[in-house]
Design a protein around this motif. Structure first.
Motif, mmCIF file in Angstrom:
data_model
loop_
_atom_site.group_PDB
_atom_site.id
_atom_site.type_symbol
_atom_site.label_atom_id
_atom_site.label_comp_id
_atom_site.label_asym_id
_atom_site.label_seq_id
_atom_site.Cartn_x
_atom_site.Cartn_y
_atom_site.Cartn_z
ATOM 1 N N TYR A 166 0.839 -1.204 0.000
ATOM 2 C CA TYR A 166 0.000 0.000 0.000
ATOM 3 C C TYR A 166 0.876 1.256 0.000
ATOM 4 C CZ TYR A 166 -3.916 -3.016 1.579
ATOM 5 O OH TYR A 166 -4.875 -3.991 1.704
ATOM 6 N N PHE A 187 -12.707 7.782 -0.590
ATOM 7 C CA PHE A 187 -13.309 6.455 -0.694
ATOM 8 C C PHE A 187 -12.366 5.321 -0.307
ATOM 9 C CE2 PHE A 187 -16.456 9.004 -2.822
ATOM 10 C CZ PHE A 187 -17.627 8.460 -2.319
ATOM 11 N N ILE A 188 -11.077 5.500 -0.451
ATOM 12 C CA ILE A 188 -10.144 4.481 0.049
ATOM 13 C C ILE A 188 -10.223 4.432 1.575
ATOM 14 C CG2 ILE A 188 -7.672 4.018 0.394
ATOM 15 C CD1 ILE A 188 -8.657 2.989 -2.271
ATOM 16 N N ASN A 189 -10.310 5.593 2.198
ATOM 17 C CA ASN A 189 -10.424 5.621 3.660
ATOM 18 C C ASN A 189 -11.751 5.047 4.130
ATOM 19 O OD1 ASN A 189 -7.987 6.790 4.958
ATOM 20 N ND2 ASN A 189 -8.362 8.379 3.431
ATOM 21 N N ALA A 231 -13.576 2.858 2.530
ATOM 22 C CA ALA A 231 -13.519 1.410 2.279
ATOM 23 C C ALA A 231 -12.710 0.700 3.368
ATOM 24 C CB ALA A 231 -12.911 1.140 0.900
ATOM 25 N N SER A 232 -11.621 1.307 3.794
ATOM 26 C CA SER A 232 -10.796 0.700 4.849
ATOM 27 C C SER A 232 -11.565 0.598 6.159
ATOM 28 C CB SER A 232 -9.521 1.525 5.059
ATOM 29 O OG SER A 232 -8.749 1.537 3.889
ATOM 30 N N PHE A 236 -6.674 -0.192 -7.851
ATOM 31 C CA PHE A 236 -7.813 0.064 -6.967
ATOM 32 C C PHE A 236 -8.672 -1.190 -6.792
ATOM 33 C CE2 PHE A 236 -6.727 4.427 -8.021
ATOM 34 C CZ PHE A 236 -6.744 4.985 -6.749
ATOM 35 N N PHE A 253 -6.808 -3.268 -4.386
ATOM 36 C CA PHE A 253 -6.999 -2.792 -3.016
ATOM 37 C C PHE A 253 -8.325 -3.296 -2.469
ATOM 38 C CE2 PHE A 253 -8.797 0.148 0.045
ATOM 39 C CZ PHE A 253 -7.805 0.134 1.015
ATOM 40 N N GLY A 254 -9.378 -3.139 -3.250
ATOM 41 C CA GLY A 254 -10.690 -3.607 -2.815
ATOM 42 C C GLY A 254 -10.704 -5.098 -2.524
ATOM 43 N N GLY A 301 -16.427 -3.177 1.071
ATOM 44 C CA GLY A 301 -15.190 -2.414 0.932
ATOM 45 C C GLY A 301 -14.714 -2.370 -0.515
ATOM 46 N N ALA A 305 -14.333 1.046 -2.589
ATOM 47 C CA ALA A 305 -12.992 1.419 -3.057
ATOM 48 C C ALA A 305 -12.929 1.550 -4.572
ATOM 49 C CB ALA A 305 -11.962 0.386 -2.592
#
Length: 187
Positions: free
Chosen positions: A9, A49-51, A53-54, A129, A132-133, A141, A145
């Motif tokens: 990451y 949206f990454i935050n 999703a986390s 991305f 990541f998801g 999530g 993401a």
């Protein structure tokens, strides 16, 4: 304890920050930047949206696959996306900028990845991305993401394609007919 996830990451995020700092078009050499604020919008959507999703992945339990396998698959997809993005950037060379700008002596790249895809760098980024998801191993999530980021990338591609069509006219519209946007022979 630093995990493999944290390292990947961090490397992914750092690579994007460096691209933003190093590969901006210079106003002195290039035509006016025609970004329409899309770069800022992209970064806001990505960070928000990454935050989200986390947090959602940490607080809910909607596993894609039980166990650590999906995390490893997701991390591999992030790395694959990073590699594809860097290859696309290298193939485009000095014409690549993070902002929408027509460079001096600009031309349409039609070889390498660009013979198949109009936006292979975005394909690589979107793969990351998606990875990541997948790596958070949570259906909700993954959707959070990926979907908003995909939507903002489509918005950005629309802006870029209008600028390139305005600059190159029929040459670019013909190129568009013979290439896919993101996924070879599909989209």
């Amino acid at each position: 304890m630093i995990t493999l996830s944290t390292i990947i990451y961090f490397a992914w995020f750092l690579s994007e920050i460096l691209l933003q700092r190093i590969l901006r078009g210079k106003a002195t050499d290039d035509k006016k930047q025609q970004d329409k604020g899309s770069l800022a919008v992209m970064w806001i959507v990505i960070i928000v949206f990454i935050n989200i999703a986390s947090i959602v992945a940490a607080k809910t339990n909607y596993p894609i696959v039980p166990g650590p396998l999906m995390n490893r698959i997701g991390l591999s997809v992030i790395l694959l996306g990073m590699i594809l993005r860097f290859v696309a950037i290298m193939q485009l060379g000095r014409l690549f900028t993070v902002n929408v700008t027509i460079r001096k002596d600009h031309h349409i790249k039609k070889t390498g990845l660009y013979s198949i895809l109009r936006h292979p760098s975005y394909t690589g980024s979107l793969l990351s991305f998606l990875g990541f998801g997948l790596s958070v191993n949570n259906w909700l999530g993954l959707v959070i993401a990926f979907v908003p980021v995909f939507v903002v990338f489509v918005y950005r591609m629309n802006i870029e394609e209008k600028v390139l069509t305005a600059q190159f006219g029929e040459e670019y519209t013909t190129y568009m007919k013979h290439t896919s946007r993101l996924i070879p022979w599909i989209y």
